[in-house]
Design a protein around this motif. Sequence first.
Motif, short mmCIF file in Angstrom:
data_model
loop_
_atom_site.label_atom_id
_atom_site.label_comp_id
_atom_site.label_asym_id
_atom_site.label_seq_id
_atom_site.Cartn_x
_atom_site.Cartn_y
_atom_site.Cartn_z
N ASN A 43 6.61 8.66 -8.25
CA ASN A 43 5.69 10.10 -7.60
C ASN A 43 6.10 10.65 -6.96
N ILE A 44 6.11 12.03 -6.52
CA ILE A 44 5.69 13.11 -5.69
C ILE A 44 4.32 13.86 -5.38
N ILE A 45 4.22 12.95 -3.51
CA ILE A 45 2.90 13.74 -3.35
C ILE A 45 3.35 14.28 -1.92
N LYS A 46 3.43 15.60 -2.34
CA LYS A 46 4.20 16.53 -1.12
C LYS A 46 3.10 17.03 0.09
N ASN A 47 1.72 16.03 0.41
CA ASN A 47 1.18 16.32 1.38
C ASN A 47 1.62 15.79 2.63
N ASP A 48 1.34 15.93 4.02
CA ASP A 48 2.48 15.74 5.45
C ASP A 48 1.87 14.35 5.30
N THR A 49 2.35 13.44 6.22
CA THR A 49 2.08 12.83 6.67
C THR A 49 2.71 11.97 7.69
N ILE A 50 1.82 11.19 8.28
CA ILE A 50 2.54 10.68 9.53
C ILE A 50 2.32 8.96 9.74
N ILE A 51 3.10 8.13 10.27
CA ILE A 51 3.21 7.02 9.71
C ILE A 51 3.94 6.37 11.08
N ASP A 52 4.02 5.86 11.68
CA ASP A 52 3.85 4.96 13.49
C ASP A 52 4.37 6.28 13.24
N SER A 53 3.29 6.64 13.82
CA SER A 53 4.32 8.38 15.19
C SER A 53 5.17 9.68 14.41
N ASN A 54 5.71 9.17 13.49
CA ASN A 54 6.25 10.12 12.89
C ASN A 54 6.16 10.45 11.66
N HIS A 55 6.47 11.65 11.82
CA HIS A 55 5.94 13.14 10.92
C HIS A 55 6.33 13.02 9.62
N TYR A 56 6.38 12.87 8.23
CA TYR A 56 6.92 13.03 7.40
C TYR A 56 6.21 13.72 6.44
N VAL A 57 7.78 14.47 5.52
CA VAL A 57 7.11 16.46 4.97
C VAL A 57 6.64 15.72 3.36
N GLY A 58 6.53 14.33 2.57
CA GLY A 58 5.81 13.73 2.23
C GLY A 58 5.46 12.83 1.28
N GLN A 59 5.79 12.07 0.56
CA GLN A 59 5.66 11.13 -0.04
C GLN A 59 6.34 10.53 -1.00
N ILE A 60 6.63 9.96 -1.46
CA ILE A 60 7.77 9.54 -2.71
C ILE A 60 7.21 7.62 -2.68
N HIS A 61 6.38 7.47 -4.27
CA HIS A 61 5.62 6.77 -3.76
C HIS A 61 6.55 6.33 -5.67
N ILE A 62 7.86 5.27 -5.43
CA ILE A 62 8.36 3.86 -6.66
C ILE A 62 7.43 2.79 -7.26
N THR A 63 7.63 2.92 -8.26
CA THR A 63 7.02 1.90 -8.98
C THR A 63 8.12 1.40 -10.01
N SER A 64 8.34 -0.37 -9.55
CA SER A 64 9.07 -0.78 -10.39
C SER A 64 9.17 -1.47 -11.38
N LYS A 65 9.83 -2.15 -12.90
CA LYS A 65 9.28 -2.43 -13.37
C LYS A 65 9.07 -4.29 -13.38
N ASN A 66 9.49 -4.34 -12.58
CA ASN A 66 9.10 -5.87 -12.00
C ASN A 66 8.53 -5.55 -10.82
N PRO A 67 7.40 -5.48 -10.37
CA PRO A 67 6.96 -5.13 -8.62
C PRO A 67 7.18 -7.08 -8.47
N LYS A 68 7.12 -7.75 -8.73
CA LYS A 68 6.97 -9.26 -8.19
C LYS A 68 8.37 -9.41 -7.55
#
Length: 173
Positions: free
Chosen positions: A52-77
Amino acid sequence: MKPLLTLLLLFITTLFFGQNNKTKEAAMFLDSTFISAESMKYIDPNGIESINIIKNDTIIDSNHYVGQIHITSKNPKKYTFISLEQVKSEFTKIKSNDVIYMVNGAFIKENNETFKIDKNYILKVEITNSNEFYNFRNSPTQFDIINILGKTEENLDNENKILLRGYNAIGSK
């Protein structure tokens, strides 16, 4: 009027030329765990269920990222991510801070703090001290190299090889 114009000009130049921590990459999340893009090299693509791709800018630990990529695995555990410092403390007896990290023979040059690796992916951890290099034997700079070998086909094949050595060749006269 002149001081006001000078202050305005100074303010505008600081806005344009100020430091910017904006990266040109997206923030990556695997099963809602923030990982670096380098860490994705060591994830099996067959274990990915959805992206899942989110195109909103994000700030994590004072670093600015262009967007977010959320990856879901088949077996999260299946994944247990640990940092490089945790690899050093769990798999080695090194106490010094001067460490160079490698994964499968490739140096980790960036994102040492955010780089995470799956604990189940680690096959073996090799340690090399700088004293083992001829050029660094008399150097005051001392460091360790931690090479993390992953469970790749090549590494598993090398681990399972048995070398037989002898003095005489079999079948020759």
